[in-house]
Design a protein around this motif. Structure first.
Motif, PDB file in Angstrom:
ATOM      1  N   THR A  22      54.124 -66.591  62.905  1.00  0.00           N
ATOM      2  CA  THR A  22      53.794 -65.880  64.142  1.00  0.00           C
ATOM      3  C   THR A  22      54.668 -64.624  64.228  1.00  0.00           C
ATOM      4  O   THR A  22      55.727 -64.536  63.599  1.00  0.00           O
ATOM      5  CB  THR A  22      54.083 -66.738  65.390  1.00  0.00           C
ATOM      6  OG1 THR A  22      55.493 -67.008  65.453  1.00  0.00           O
ATOM      7  CG2 THR A  22      53.298 -68.030  65.374  1.00  0.00           C
ATOM      8  N   TYR A  24      55.348 -61.329  67.470  1.00  0.00           N
ATOM      9  CA  TYR A  24      54.931 -60.894  68.812  1.00  0.00           C
ATOM     10  C   TYR A  24      55.326 -59.446  69.093  1.00  0.00           C
ATOM     11  O   TYR A  24      55.051 -58.943  70.170  1.00  0.00           O
ATOM     12  CB  TYR A  24      55.547 -61.816  69.876  1.00  0.00           C
ATOM     13  CG  TYR A  24      55.448 -63.285  69.510  1.00  0.00           C
ATOM     14  CD1 TYR A  24      54.290 -64.009  69.793  1.00  0.00           C
ATOM     15  CD2 TYR A  24      56.486 -63.929  68.844  1.00  0.00           C
ATOM     16  CE1 TYR A  24      54.188 -65.349  69.424  1.00  0.00           C
ATOM     17  CE2 TYR A  24      56.390 -65.264  68.467  1.00  0.00           C
ATOM     18  CZ  TYR A  24      55.244 -65.959  68.762  1.00  0.00           C
ATOM     19  OH  TYR A  24      55.136 -67.274  68.392  1.00  0.00           O
ATOM     20  N   LEU A  41      50.176 -64.381  62.904  1.00  0.00           N
ATOM     21  CA  LEU A  41      49.473 -64.855  64.098  1.00  0.00           C
ATOM     22  C   LEU A  41      50.221 -64.411  65.344  1.00  0.00           C
ATOM     23  O   LEU A  41      51.417 -64.688  65.484  1.00  0.00           O
ATOM     24  CB  LEU A  41      49.401 -66.396  64.078  1.00  0.00           C
ATOM     25  CG  LEU A  41      48.890 -67.072  65.353  1.00  0.00           C
ATOM     26  CD1 LEU A  41      47.394 -66.805  65.557  1.00  0.00           C
ATOM     27  CD2 LEU A  41      49.146 -68.581  65.317  1.00  0.00           C
ATOM     28  N   ASP A  44      49.583 -67.775  71.145  1.00  0.00           N
ATOM     29  CA  ASP A  44      49.850 -67.796  72.586  1.00  0.00           C
ATOM     30  C   ASP A  44      51.162 -68.549  72.864  1.00  0.00           C
ATOM     31  O   ASP A  44      51.609 -68.639  74.004  1.00  0.00           O
ATOM     32  CB  ASP A  44      48.663 -68.341  73.396  1.00  0.00           C
ATOM     33  CG  ASP A  44      48.300 -69.766  73.039  1.00  0.00           C
ATOM     34  OD1 ASP A  44      48.901 -70.333  72.095  1.00  0.00           O
ATOM     35  OD2 ASP A  44      47.396 -70.331  73.692  1.00  0.00           O
ATOM     36  N   SER A  45      51.805 -69.032  71.780  1.00  0.00           N
ATOM     37  CA  SER A  45      53.192 -69.516  71.884  1.00  0.00           C
ATOM     38  C   SER A  45      54.071 -68.391  72.427  1.00  0.00           C
ATOM     39  O   SER A  45      55.191 -68.633  72.898  1.00  0.00           O
ATOM     40  CB  SER A  45      53.701 -69.982  70.512  1.00  0.00           C
ATOM     41  OG  SER A  45      53.410 -69.014  69.521  1.00  0.00           O
ATOM     42  N   ASP A  83      45.571 -64.951  69.056  1.00  0.00           N
ATOM     43  CA  ASP A  83      45.119 -66.122  69.811  1.00  0.00           C
ATOM     44  C   ASP A  83      44.309 -65.714  71.037  1.00  0.00           C
ATOM     45  O   ASP A  83      44.674 -64.753  71.729  1.00  0.00           O
ATOM     46  CB  ASP A  83      46.338 -66.926  70.291  1.00  0.00           C
ATOM     47  CG  ASP A  83      46.482 -68.248  69.573  1.00  0.00           C
ATOM     48  OD1 ASP A  83      45.511 -68.695  68.919  1.00  0.00           O
ATOM     49  OD2 ASP A  83      47.576 -68.830  69.650  1.00  0.00           O
ATOM     50  N   LYS A 112      41.824 -66.527  67.027  1.00  0.00           N
ATOM     51  CA  LYS A 112      41.927 -67.990  66.910  1.00  0.00           C
ATOM     52  C   LYS A 112      41.662 -68.597  68.271  1.00  0.00           C
ATOM     53  O   LYS A 112      42.107 -68.064  69.291  1.00  0.00           O
ATOM     54  CB  LYS A 112      43.315 -68.399  66.412  1.00  0.00           C
ATOM     55  CG  LYS A 112      43.512 -69.915  66.366  1.00  0.00           C
ATOM     56  CD  LYS A 112      44.753 -70.314  65.581  1.00  0.00           C
ATOM     57  CE  LYS A 112      46.043 -70.242  66.351  1.00  0.00           C
ATOM     58  NZ  LYS A 112      46.085 -71.068  67.576  1.00  0.00           N
ATOM     59  N   HIS A 136      41.215 -74.263  65.572  1.00  0.00           N
ATOM     60  CA  HIS A 136      42.528 -74.906  65.786  1.00  0.00           C
ATOM     61  C   HIS A 136      42.262 -76.279  66.404  1.00  0.00           C
ATOM     62  O   HIS A 136      41.775 -76.362  67.529  1.00  0.00           O
ATOM     63  CB  HIS A 136      43.362 -74.023  66.724  1.00  0.00           C
ATOM     64  CG  HIS A 136      44.766 -74.518  66.970  1.00  0.00           C
ATOM     65  ND1 HIS A 136      45.750 -73.705  67.502  1.00  0.00           N
ATOM     66  CD2 HIS A 136      45.356 -75.726  66.773  1.00  0.00           C
ATOM     67  CE1 HIS A 136      46.878 -74.392  67.610  1.00  0.00           C
ATOM     68  NE2 HIS A 136      46.660 -75.633  67.184  1.00  0.00           N
ATOM     69  N   VAL A 179      43.329 -74.167  61.825  1.00  0.00           N
ATOM     70  CA  VAL A 179      44.706 -74.668  61.975  1.00  0.00           C
ATOM     71  C   VAL A 179      44.629 -76.160  62.312  1.00  0.00           C
ATOM     72  O   VAL A 179      43.853 -76.574  63.182  1.00  0.00           O
ATOM     73  CB  VAL A 179      45.462 -73.906  63.090  1.00  0.00           C
ATOM     74  CG1 VAL A 179      46.759 -74.619  63.463  1.00  0.00           C
ATOM     75  CG2 VAL A 179      45.768 -72.475  62.642  1.00  0.00           C
ATOM     76  N   GLU A 181      47.072 -78.957  63.693  1.00  0.00           N
ATOM     77  CA  GLU A 181      48.415 -79.080  64.282  1.00  0.00           C
ATOM     78  C   GLU A 181      48.746 -80.531  64.606  1.00  0.00           C
ATOM     79  O   GLU A 181      47.976 -81.226  65.290  1.00  0.00           O
ATOM     80  CB  GLU A 181      48.514 -78.215  65.558  1.00  0.00           C
ATOM     81  CG  GLU A 181      49.894 -78.314  66.216  1.00  0.00           C
ATOM     82  CD  GLU A 181      50.219 -77.206  67.204  1.00  0.00           C
ATOM     83  OE1 GLU A 181      49.436 -76.246  67.323  1.00  0.00           O
ATOM     84  OE2 GLU A 181      51.266 -77.321  67.856  1.00  0.00           O
ATOM     85  N   VAL A 212      51.706 -72.694  58.721  1.00  0.00           N
ATOM     86  CA  VAL A 212      52.112 -71.715  59.726  1.00  0.00           C
ATOM     87  C   VAL A 212      53.295 -72.275  60.511  1.00  0.00           C
ATOM     88  O   VAL A 212      53.375 -73.495  60.732  1.00  0.00           O
ATOM     89  CB  VAL A 212      50.931 -71.337  60.675  1.00  0.00           C
ATOM     90  CG1 VAL A 212      50.364 -72.531  61.415  1.00  0.00           C
ATOM     91  CG2 VAL A 212      51.339 -70.248  61.673  1.00  0.00           C
ATOM     92  N   VAL A 214      56.088 -71.057  63.919  1.00  0.00           N
ATOM     93  CA  VAL A 214      56.525 -70.079  64.912  1.00  0.00           C
ATOM     94  C   VAL A 214      57.862 -69.523  64.395  1.00  0.00           C
ATOM     95  O   VAL A 214      58.779 -70.295  64.099  1.00  0.00           O
ATOM     96  CB  VAL A 214      56.702 -70.757  66.292  1.00  0.00           C
ATOM     97  CG1 VAL A 214      57.406 -69.840  67.284  1.00  0.00           C
ATOM     98  CG2 VAL A 214      55.339 -71.203  66.829  1.00  0.00           C
TER      99      VAL A 214
END
Ligand code: KIV
Length: 274
Positions: A22, A24, A41, A44-45, A83, A112, A136, A179, A181, A212, A214
């Motif tokens: 990820t 941002y 990515l 939205d984390s 996302d 995503k 996802h 994805v 998870e 993937v 974060v």
């Protein structure tokens, strides 16, 4: 080399693993992109690791667009996936409109969204609008209130069968990858073997076609919840804290800035100022 949806599919066919992280913001995206990571990515984390929200549910389109624009400016080679936030794809019209904004305004190359059969119509509609979609499934954080917490998914026969079915439905709907998870590794293996599109795992074991994480998690920069599947690749959190403490001390003790970090003025000009 520029990573695309086509290179994702090619990687699966050739058995080459896909790396994804990820990002941002511009400078982190630029760093990650320079390291050969295949995909970035804007998760939205974002809400939790950057904006201080307690979960991902409050993330808005405007949050996602703001950060997607920053990331895409820093990326040359990675495939950039953005996302779709909670409630931005509840129907096909909204899904296409909001996916379109992430591509057109944010300059992402794919979107995503979370869910399986329940979002198949939205996936189809977005793909029909020529926008690549990453699915996802498994632990989908936007469904946290339905799950009742961050728990490993697919542990019963019915739940596992549903995830295999969801993956096939997403492939049929036109998703270019999925994805997976927080599901058991052997189930992720079965799903990966059941579809021709690549699976990207997070807490889903080593059999997925890619992985993937974060980035704040793998660098121990986020002091919130640390899931079992996160490997610490560096402890930047501690390094940053040490540096901030040293800076604080040096400023307060008058040590920083010394001559090395200071500009000079011509003595003649200076005397005229007194
Ligand atoms: O939001 C996010 O960062 C994600 C990854 C954890 C897959 O969805």
């Amino acid at each position: 080399m520029k990573n695309t949806v086509a290179t994702f599919l090619e990687a699966k066919q050739k058995g080459n693993k896909i790396s994804m992280l990820t990002a941002y913001d511009y400078s982190t995206a630029k760093l990650i992109d320079s390291c050969g990571i295949n995909s970035i990515l804007i998760g939205d984390s974002l809400g939790m690791v950057c904006l201080g929200y307690k979960d991902t549910l409050s993330v808005t389109m405007s949050d996602m667009l703001h950060h997607t624009k920053a990331v895409t400016k820093g990326v040359e080679n990675a495939l950039v996936v953005a996302d779709m936030p909670f409630m931005s794809y509840t129907n096909e019209v909204d899904a296409v409109k909001n996916a379109g904004r992430l591509i057109k305004e944010g300059q992402a190359q794919a979107v995503k969204l979370e869910g399986g059969a329940s979002v198949a119509a939205q996936v189809k509609a977005i793909v029909k609008a020529q926008i690549p979609v990453m699915g996802h499934i498994g632990l989908t954080p936007q469904s946290i209130n339905m799950f009742g917490g961050f728990k490993v998914q697919g542990k019963t026969t019915d739940a596992a069968k549903k995830l295999i079915e969801d993956a096939k439905i997403l492939e049929e709907a036109g998703a270019f990858s999925i994805v997976l998870e927080c599901i058991p590794a052997e189930l992720a293996k079965l799903i990966t073997e059941s579809v021709t599109i690549p699976t990207i795992g997070i807490g889903a074991g080593s059999h997925c076609d890619g992985q993937v994480l974060v980035y704040q998690d793998m660098l121990s920069m986020f002091s919130g919840f640390k899931p079992k599947f996160v490997k610490e690749y560096a402890n930047l959190g501690e390094l940053m804290k040490d540096a901030f403490i040293k800076y604080d001390r040096e400023v307060k003790d008058g040590i920083f800035p010394d001559e090395k970090y200071t500009f000079k003025i011509d003595q003649d000009i200076l005397t005229k100022l007194y």
